[in-house]
Design a protein around this motif. Sequence first.
Motif, PDB file in Angstrom:
ATOM      1  N   ARG A 157       0.833  -1.206   0.000  1.00  0.00           N
ATOM      2  CA  ARG A 157       0.000   0.000   0.000  1.00  0.00           C
ATOM      3  C   ARG A 157       0.870   1.259   0.000  1.00  0.00           C
ATOM      4  N   GLN A 158       1.892   1.258   0.834  1.00  0.00           N
ATOM      5  CA  GLN A 158       2.801   2.398   0.921  1.00  0.00           C
ATOM      6  C   GLN A 158       3.498   2.640  -0.419  1.00  0.00           C
ATOM      7  N   TYR A 159       3.934   1.570  -1.068  1.00  0.00           N
ATOM      8  CA  TYR A 159       4.604   1.664  -2.363  1.00  0.00           C
ATOM      9  C   TYR A 159       3.651   2.231  -3.418  1.00  0.00           C
ATOM     10  N   LEU A 160       2.436   1.718  -3.441  1.00  0.00           N
ATOM     11  CA  LEU A 160       1.442   2.216  -4.399  1.00  0.00           C
ATOM     12  C   LEU A 160       1.177   3.703  -4.194  1.00  0.00           C
ATOM     13  N   LYS A 161       1.072   4.097  -2.949  1.00  0.00           N
ATOM     14  CA  LYS A 161       0.788   5.500  -2.629  1.00  0.00           C
ATOM     15  C   LYS A 161       1.970   6.394  -2.986  1.00  0.00           C
ATOM     16  N   LYS A 162       3.167   5.986  -2.589  1.00  0.00           N
ATOM     17  CA  LYS A 162       4.370   6.782  -2.842  1.00  0.00           C
ATOM     18  C   LYS A 162       4.617   6.966  -4.335  1.00  0.00           C
ATOM     19  N   ARG A 163       4.404   5.908  -5.099  1.00  0.00           N
ATOM     20  CA  ARG A 163       4.656   5.948  -6.546  1.00  0.00           C
ATOM     21  C   ARG A 163       3.451   6.458  -7.343  1.00  0.00           C
ATOM     22  N   ARG A 164       2.319   6.625  -6.648  1.00  0.00           N
ATOM     23  CA  ARG A 164       1.069   7.075  -7.300  1.00  0.00           C
ATOM     24  C   ARG A 164       0.744   6.210  -8.517  1.00  0.00           C
ATOM     25  N   LEU A 165       0.835   4.899  -8.300  1.00  0.00           N
ATOM     26  CA  LEU A 165       0.610   3.963  -9.392  1.00  0.00           C
ATOM     27  C   LEU A 165      -0.857   3.797  -9.746  1.00  0.00           C
ATOM     28  N   CYS A 166      -1.729   4.025  -8.766  1.00  0.00           N
ATOM     29  CA  CYS A 166      -3.158   3.932  -9.033  1.00  0.00           C
ATOM     30  C   CYS A 166      -3.910   4.672  -7.934  1.00  0.00           C
ATOM     31  N   ASP A 167      -5.181   4.841  -8.158  1.00  0.00           N
ATOM     32  CA  ASP A 167      -6.044   5.489  -7.183  1.00  0.00           C
ATOM     33  C   ASP A 167      -6.164   4.612  -5.937  1.00  0.00           C
ATOM     34  N   GLU A 168      -6.238   5.239  -4.768  1.00  0.00           N
ATOM     35  CA  GLU A 168      -6.351   4.484  -3.515  1.00  0.00           C
ATOM     36  C   GLU A 168      -7.524   3.515  -3.521  1.00  0.00           C
ATOM     37  N   SER A 169      -8.560   3.824  -4.251  1.00  0.00           N
ATOM     38  CA  SER A 169      -9.736   2.946  -4.299  1.00  0.00           C
ATOM     39  C   SER A 169      -9.417   1.602  -4.955  1.00  0.00           C
ATOM     40  N   ARG A 170      -8.287   1.497  -5.643  1.00  0.00           N
ATOM     41  CA  ARG A 170      -7.903   0.263  -6.336  1.00  0.00           C
ATOM     42  C   ARG A 170      -6.903  -0.576  -5.540  1.00  0.00           C
ATOM     43  N   TYR A 171      -6.399  -0.052  -4.413  1.00  0.00           N
ATOM     44  CA  TYR A 171      -5.386  -0.773  -3.641  1.00  0.00           C
ATOM     45  C   TYR A 171      -5.844  -2.183  -3.275  1.00  0.00           C
ATOM     46  N   GLU A 172      -7.050  -2.290  -2.771  1.00  0.00           N
ATOM     47  CA  GLU A 172      -7.521  -3.604  -2.325  1.00  0.00           C
ATOM     48  C   GLU A 172      -7.634  -4.585  -3.486  1.00  0.00           C
ATOM     49  N   ALA A 173      -7.998  -4.096  -4.655  1.00  0.00           N
ATOM     50  CA  ALA A 173      -8.069  -4.967  -5.834  1.00  0.00           C
ATOM     51  C   ALA A 173      -6.673  -5.467  -6.204  1.00  0.00           C
ATOM     52  N   VAL A 174      -5.688  -4.582  -6.133  1.00  0.00           N
ATOM     53  CA  VAL A 174      -4.310  -4.977  -6.431  1.00  0.00           C
ATOM     54  C   VAL A 174      -3.834  -6.013  -5.411  1.00  0.00           C
ATOM     55  N   LEU A 175      -4.084  -5.753  -4.126  1.00  0.00           N
ATOM     56  CA  LEU A 175      -3.683  -6.692  -3.078  1.00  0.00           C
ATOM     57  C   LEU A 175      -4.369  -8.043  -3.259  1.00  0.00           C
ATOM     58  N   ALA A 176      -5.644  -8.008  -3.605  1.00  0.00           N
ATOM     59  CA  ALA A 176      -6.380  -9.262  -3.819  1.00  0.00           C
ATOM     60  C   ALA A 176      -5.779 -10.052  -4.978  1.00  0.00           C
ATOM     61  N   TRP A 177      -5.444  -9.362  -6.064  1.00  0.00           N
ATOM     62  CA  TRP A 177      -4.846 -10.041  -7.209  1.00  0.00           C
ATOM     63  C   TRP A 177      -3.501 -10.644  -6.827  1.00  0.00           C
ATOM     64  N   LEU A 178      -2.671  -9.875  -6.129  1.00  0.00           N
ATOM     65  CA  LEU A 178      -1.357 -10.380  -5.707  1.00  0.00           C
ATOM     66  C   LEU A 178      -1.501 -11.605  -4.809  1.00  0.00           C
ATOM     67  N   ALA A 179      -2.471 -11.572  -3.903  1.00  0.00           N
ATOM     68  CA  ALA A 179      -2.713 -12.723  -3.015  1.00  0.00           C
ATOM     69  C   ALA A 179      -3.188 -13.922  -3.827  1.00  0.00           C
ATOM     70  N   GLU A 180      -4.091 -13.672  -4.764  1.00  0.00           N
ATOM     71  CA  GLU A 180      -4.622 -14.747  -5.611  1.00  0.00           C
ATOM     72  C   GLU A 180      -3.516 -15.407  -6.430  1.00  0.00           C
ATOM     73  N   GLU A 181      -2.547 -14.610  -6.853  1.00  0.00           N
ATOM     74  CA  GLU A 181      -1.429 -15.119  -7.647  1.00  0.00           C
ATOM     75  C   GLU A 181      -0.313 -15.719  -6.789  1.00  0.00           C
ATOM     76  N   GLY A 182      -0.473 -15.642  -5.467  1.00  0.00           N
ATOM     77  CA  GLY A 182       0.539 -16.175  -4.566  1.00  0.00           C
ATOM     78  C   GLY A 182       1.730 -15.257  -4.361  1.00  0.00           C
ATOM     79  N   LEU A 183       1.615 -14.017  -4.813  1.00  0.00           N
ATOM     80  CA  LEU A 183       2.710 -13.060  -4.678  1.00  0.00           C
ATOM     81  C   LEU A 183       2.664 -12.313  -3.347  1.00  0.00           C
ATOM     82  N   LEU A 184       1.535 -12.372  -2.685  1.00  0.00           N
ATOM     83  CA  LEU A 184       1.365 -11.724  -1.385  1.00  0.00           C
ATOM     84  C   LEU A 184       0.732 -12.727  -0.432  1.00  0.00           C
ATOM     85  N   ASN A 185       1.434 -12.973   0.659  1.00  0.00           N
ATOM     86  CA  ASN A 185       0.920 -13.876   1.677  1.00  0.00           C
ATOM     87  C   ASN A 185       1.465 -13.387   3.015  1.00  0.00           C
TER      88      ASN A 185
END
Length: 127
Positions: free
Chosen positions: A34-62
């Motif tokens: 979340r901090q990285y996404l915010k610092k780099r302004r990679l996407c709107d804060e409303s999309r953070y949870e979707a990104v985290l969910a995708w990373l978890a689904e792909e096994g990249l975040l646990n």
Amino acid sequence: MALFDEENRELLETVIPAMQRFLMARERTGGEIRQYLKKRRLCDESRYEAVLAWLAEEGLLNEERFVRRRITWRLEEGYGPLYIRNDLKKCMADREVAAAVLSEISDEEFAEAAAVAVARNERQVLR
């Protein structure tokens, strides 16, 4: 997953590759991401949870895997529960996950890990 519909094309083209590069260096927590996404302004804060969910689904975040590996590493270095708890807090690890995993480690295990680390350090000094 709805993450990659037309509306979220920016996530597919920019955010996900950036996340994959960020995660190549080492395991990360959801808080660090979340901090990285915010610092780099990679996407709107409303999309953070979707990104985290995708990373978890792909096994990249646990979160549990991160916490277990971090605790194992710190135990091997001889650190005790207070240091490890603070270290996990600095890494923005999920508090509940960290508490649950730390509670699995007995005082005897902490003491044994510290003794092994001290013995290892003494051997290195004698060299």
